[in-house]
Design an enzyme around this catalytic site. Structure first.
Site, PDB file in Angstrom:
ATOM      1  N   TYR A  44       1.552 -19.151 -34.824  1.00 32.00           N
ATOM      2  CA  TYR A  44       2.293 -18.270 -35.569  1.00 32.00           C
ATOM      3  C   TYR A  44       3.876 -19.012 -35.825  1.00 32.00           C
ATOM      4  O   TYR A  44       3.591 -19.988 -36.430  1.00 32.00           O
ATOM      5  CB  TYR A  44       2.503 -16.962 -34.656  1.00 32.00           C
ATOM      6  CG  TYR A  44       3.739 -15.945 -35.224  1.00 32.00           C
ATOM      7  CD1 TYR A  44       3.332 -15.495 -36.595  1.00 32.00           C
ATOM      8  CD2 TYR A  44       4.535 -15.362 -34.828  1.00 32.00           C
ATOM      9  CE1 TYR A  44       4.276 -14.727 -37.207  1.00 32.00           C
ATOM     10  CE2 TYR A  44       5.461 -14.424 -35.369  1.00 32.00           C
ATOM     11  CZ  TYR A  44       5.259 -14.003 -36.621  1.00 32.00           C
ATOM     12  OH  TYR A  44       6.046 -13.377 -37.286  1.00 32.00           O
ATOM     13  N   LYS A  99     -22.834  -2.237 -42.221  1.00 32.61           N
ATOM     14  CA  LYS A  99     -23.361  -3.503 -42.978  1.00 32.61           C
ATOM     15  C   LYS A  99     -22.515  -4.733 -42.599  1.00 32.61           C
ATOM     16  O   LYS A  99     -23.070  -5.920 -42.955  1.00 32.61           O
ATOM     17  CB  LYS A  99     -23.283  -3.119 -44.465  1.00 32.61           C
ATOM     18  CG  LYS A  99     -24.385  -2.454 -45.039  1.00 32.61           C
ATOM     19  CD  LYS A  99     -24.499  -2.350 -46.730  1.00 32.61           C
ATOM     20  CE  LYS A  99     -25.924  -2.345 -47.008  1.00 32.61           C
ATOM     21  NZ  LYS A  99     -26.042  -2.169 -48.439  1.00 32.61           N
TER      22      LYS A  99
END
Length: 392
Positions: A44, A99
């Site tokens: 970060y 899916k």
């Protein structure tokens, strides 16, 4: 992928418990462990500032240094869920989540489910365009026709990543693969097959387009109001274009009349629209792809009694399951490994042919690979990679 409404055959409490226990079937997995201030600084701030400034100057590098280069957006508005109808965006969310799980488990592809309200076509397209920088491709799912055609067409024009509608392209690919091998079983050239297609919605239009592109020009189409003709006022221009592109412009009073002496029936419609008498009236060694779910256009037992030569359904209960899952995981795995930005007819044909070649000696009970057969994802992804190499 064909979605079967078989909850009544399952333990409903078990299904609900499984999905509730984990708040769905997906999670986010980190690729970097943060165990120290140094780790935090790299993952970060301040480390990401280096990457952010680099991408500011060269935006295409986001695909190398961020998740966007390997992330597919699974998008639905829940307006046309197979077997369930218009269940809304929230109702469609479990479908695209499932899916996304298939993508990950079968192909190692990262996909994230996204729902969009049932807004206008232009607003839908604008919404996806505005978030497209975060993704490597769009997989559209369960969007009603004809808006699904317009959305796909317009979206392809405004984004530079692949756009794929599984109900359209996925169905078309697997149907073509099945027909290639079914033709071998009955000993006829596939381009000579005379076809009646019932159900000219999203999957039907795409399937008809691909069959015509492949050279199967003798195609008669029906939908809920009867035969689709080039000048049918009660059908949309996508449907009329299919009829106009066919070499067969005969007119018929009914589906049964159209089936006389025809080689193939393809059903992408509703249960029990085809009878044993219809099958008997077809040409010698008829091929029936009855793909409606949860119940096919004709019971396979009735079709076999009537003399069908090759029978396929969309169900796992019977041999020859024509299922979109054979196409989409490997398709996007291949797309992510290439610089292809379009899913066109040439690519669809290449994938269909690759799937067909997986069955070295087709038989009446085996014209298409099974969902869990070894090598399906690899075969499809390699077809995409090879096609991309030729295009370059």
């Amino acid at each position: 992928m064909n979605k079967e409404s078989q909850v009544d055959k399952m333990d409903q409490e078990e299904v609900l418990s499984m999905h509730a226990a984990h708040h769905g079937v997906l999670d986010i997995e980190s690729q970097f462990d943060i165990k120290s201030r140094e780790d935090l600084g790299k993952a970060y701030t301040p480390g990401v500032a280096v990457i952010s400034k680099l991408i500011e100057k060269y935006p295409e590098l986001k695909n190398k240094y961020t998740l966007s280069g390997k992330l597919v957006a699974m998008v639905t508005d829940g307006s046309a869920v197979l077997g369930l109808g218009n269940i809304g965006p929230a109702g469609g969310l479990p479908i695209v989540e499932g899916k996304a799980l298939i993508y990950k488990d079968l192909a190692g592809v990262n996909a994230i489910p996204i729902t969009v309200d049932q807004v206008s076509v232009d607003e839908f397209v604008t919404t996806l365009k505005n978030i497209s920088q975060s993704y490597a491709g769009f997989h559209l799912e369960d969007i009603a026709a004809p808006r699904c055609f317009e959305i796909e067409e317009k979206l392809k024009q405004v984004v530079d990543i692949p756009v794929y509608h599984d109900d359209q392209e996925g169905t078309a690919i697997v149907v073509l693969a099945a027909l290639i091998n079914a033709a071998k079983v009955i000993g006829k050239p596939v381009q000579d097959l005379k076809i009646v297609l019932n159900g000219l919605g999203a999957s039907g239009v795409a399937t008809a387009k691909l069959l015509l592109e492949y050279g199967l020009k003798d195609l008669i189409a029906f939908d809920i109001d009867g035969q689709v003709l080039p000048d049918s006022a009660n059908y949309n221009h996508y449907q009329r274009a299919i009829a106009a592109a066919s070499d067969n412009h005969e007119t018929f009073s009914s589906l049964s009349a159209a089936l006389v002496d025809r080689d193939v029936f393809i059903g992408l419609s509703d249960a029990d629209v085809l009878t044993g008498t219809d099958v008997q009236a077809m040409a010698d060694q008829p091929i029936v792809l009855a793909l409606a779910n949860p119940k096919p256009e004709i019971d396979p037992a009735v079709a076999h009694q009537a003399g069908v030569a090759v029978m396929a359904t969309g169900s796992s209960q019977y041999p020859n399951q024509v299922n979109n899952i054979l196409a989409f995981p490997g398709l996007y795995k291949g797309l992510l490994a290439t610089d292809l930005h379009q899913v066109d007819a040439g690519l669809e044909i290449r994938i269909a042919e690759a799937l067909a070649t997986m069955i070295t000696t087709p038989t009446a009970d085996r014209i298409i690979p099974g969902v869990f057969d070894d090598g399906v994802v690899e075969t499809v992804s390699q077809a995409v990679i090879d096609y991309a190499a030729e295009m370059n």
